[in-house]
Write an enzyme that holds these catalytic residues in place. Sequence first.
Site, PDB file in Angstrom:
ATOM      1  N   HIS A  86       0.789  -1.234   0.000  1.00  0.00           N
ATOM      2  CA  HIS A  86       0.000   0.000   0.000  1.00  0.00           C
ATOM      3  C   HIS A  86       0.825   1.290   0.000  1.00  0.00           C
ATOM      4  O   HIS A  86       0.337   2.328  -0.417  1.00  0.00           O
ATOM      5  CB  HIS A  86      -1.031  -0.010   1.146  1.00  0.00           C
ATOM      6  CG  HIS A  86      -0.495   0.355   2.492  1.00  0.00           C
ATOM      7  ND1 HIS A  86       0.030  -0.577   3.352  1.00  0.00           N
ATOM      8  CD2 HIS A  86      -0.405   1.553   3.137  1.00  0.00           C
ATOM      9  CE1 HIS A  86       0.404   0.024   4.469  1.00  0.00           C
ATOM     10  NE2 HIS A  86       0.160   1.327   4.368  1.00  0.00           N
ATOM     11  N   GLU A  90       3.761   5.366  -3.283  1.00  0.00           N
ATOM     12  CA  GLU A  90       3.960   6.687  -2.689  1.00  0.00           C
ATOM     13  C   GLU A  90       5.412   6.912  -2.239  1.00  0.00           C
ATOM     14  O   GLU A  90       5.958   8.001  -2.402  1.00  0.00           O
ATOM     15  CB  GLU A  90       3.017   6.847  -1.488  1.00  0.00           C
ATOM     16  CG  GLU A  90       2.965   8.274  -0.990  1.00  0.00           C
ATOM     17  CD  GLU A  90       2.168   8.416   0.294  1.00  0.00           C
ATOM     18  OE1 GLU A  90       1.588   7.429   0.737  1.00  0.00           O
ATOM     19  OE2 GLU A  90       2.127   9.521   0.832  1.00  0.00           O
ATOM     20  N   ASP A  91       6.021   5.852  -1.675  1.00  0.00           N
ATOM     21  CA  ASP A  91       7.326   6.035  -1.011  1.00  0.00           C
ATOM     22  C   ASP A  91       8.528   5.518  -1.779  1.00  0.00           C
ATOM     23  O   ASP A  91       9.657   5.686  -1.330  1.00  0.00           O
ATOM     24  CB  ASP A  91       7.305   5.352   0.369  1.00  0.00           C
ATOM     25  CG  ASP A  91       6.330   6.014   1.328  1.00  0.00           C
ATOM     26  OD1 ASP A  91       5.968   5.380   2.327  1.00  0.00           O
ATOM     27  OD2 ASP A  91       5.928   7.165   1.064  1.00  0.00           O
TER      28      ASP A  91
END
Length: 739
Positions: A86, A90-91
């Site tokens: 998840h 994003e990271d």
Amino acid sequence: MSEINLEEENKALTREYKQLLRISYQTLTPEDKKLIRKAFNVAVDAHKDQRRKSGEAYVFHPIGVAKIVASEIGLGPTAIAAALLHDVVEDTPITLEEIEKMFNPKIAQLVEGLTKISQVKKDMNISMQAENFRKMLLTLNDDVRVILIKLADRLHNMQTMQSMPEYKQVKIASETLYIYAPLAHRLGLYNIKTKLEDLGLKYTEPTIYNDIVSKIKETKEEQDDYIKLVSNVLKKTLNEEGVDYIIKGRPKSIYSIRRKMLAQNVSFDEVYDKFALRIIYKSNQHDEKFLAWKIYSIVTDHYRPSPSRLRDWISSPKTTGYEALHVTVMGPKGRWVEIQIRSERMDEIAEKGYAAHYKYKQGVNEENGLDIWLNLLKEALENSETNAVDFVEDFKMNLYAKEIFVFTPKGEIKSLPKGATSLDFAFSIHSEIGIKTRGTRVNGKLVQLNHELKSGDQIEVITSPNQKPTINWLEYVTTSRAKNKIRNVLNEDTKKIAEEGKELLTRKLKHLKINLNESIVNELVNFFKLKTSLDLFYRVGIGAIENQQLKDYASQKSNTLINFFKNKIKRSPNNNNEDVFKQELSSNYDLLVFGKEQDRLEYKLSNCCNPIPGDSVFGFVTINEGIKVHKKDCPNAISMQSNYAYRIMQAKWIDSSQQEFKAVLKITGMDILGLTNELTKVISNQMNVNIQSISLSGEAGIFNGQVAVIVQNNTILKKLIDNIKKIDGIEKVTRVYKN
């Protein structure tokens, strides 16, 4: 970081992976395990250079989220894989396209939804936070699992935020209490909701939280002894009855204890139900209800229940899917204790929400089960015109399903079922206030008694000592408490008039040289084509039976007497006294008999529905009070008949004139001039049907009517309904099955 630490970390990762597979609620196939292993490896590799503030490898966070998704929410391999991935997009440099290639479009879609939720400004004001929440909810249209994984993500963050600065802890905790805990509640995820609430309190009110935690520890030994004391008493009988069960003592959540302390303005020591006993029993689905009520009767055999604290969520499950029986009983040492009765299936649903629901439904797969969840929440998204803060507040109110929260003039909060009216509110304050209600104001404005309340309304009740309920009031209320009280008062009034009518009838008959006795009463009931003696006395009391009609009865009586003696002479000698007794019985209108053999037994009329002669009734064998008689439409009837089948007895009022029946019709339409006249003409003149009572009203162009008619059979009733429907302006005619 040293080699030894890295080695320890790798061992820990291996342990975490094995545990993830072991604790999964759903059965995993070899293909499922391959998918999870692949997602696990991608996550470990992608996050390998990241650390959390605590110094721990970042990858332990997605693993923690995946474990919550697998065991506590109970989702399958697709959601577990998405939880592991998840934060990847994003990271880390990995893109959604790469995830779709490595896995499948569904996992990529879930990860995309979770990434969208995360991409918000860090220091939001309230409207930004609300706007973000609305965006999060809109992802529901794609897949509800996005929200479920987000809840798991939030829970894991709450469990691991010791190293964060205090201002961040408070902000995240407040947001959790404001949005995520109610959302978990609405989705039936009771465990997650409780954990989120407790952790929210830990960071928003740390002093109070720590104080309650230390007091719980101090009293734990005493509570354990108390639980053992109650359990041992119940175990003995449960074992004798052959019930397969376990008993658990369950402390109330810290948050709920705090809420009680605030709501009731009491100290920790004064909160009386700081723990509950839970009896979880084994059962197939067919016997579940029967066993729940059997255990309930065992519990109440030993301990006196509080009548206002029985919660039957087996007959009517909560909208979250929660099923259980909750009963609060007076335990040893004069202390109230809540006992929760659930089957293993119900227990799983309480812990896992709808994941457990579809597990127990044949042929329902995970995707379909998630649709059930999705439909529960979609309604809240339909009105997107409102501003974000209003949207969130509305959504939060709707999350609590069939409950609304309203206020008294002094600002005290009251909970009522959704759909409750201003008159329901009056009765919820006190029965005497309800009975004397003359009018109601909602938010300062005078409203009708049947005004439907909304959460947040403030209601003022205007009373008058001369006010009395009318039959129409039954249409103005929705709560059983209000309905029962209104019926009781109406019945009391009827009984008073009937008593006066009986005295009046005795005097009138004396003038006609007739002494009033039981057989005369039965003859009069038949003569006037009534149902019961109460009807007869009531009609005399209100002057509906005139002197001339009584004279007609007296003159007919002499002919009846001659016929009676003729029949006596023709009687066969074989007829013994029992036959005579049965004939007398069949003409006695007010006698209650039980079972197929029509036995005469001792009984009491129940207070919850106050049956009167002629009502459809059944007998209920209680533990301590013999047979209690309830109306078939009693508010408690469904619960008793479905769950206590072995205690139900057939019962009826013996009646020799069953040729006529009462039916109540509800009629709606347009309020056109002359409609009432046309209606009564069709019923009385065209169909020759007797109208027993009529209640009509017109409001804002809408006509509403309720008519009680006396008919010989169903065919006549159907024909009558068809004829009423033909009247110009009539929209709908339905038969109602309540008094």
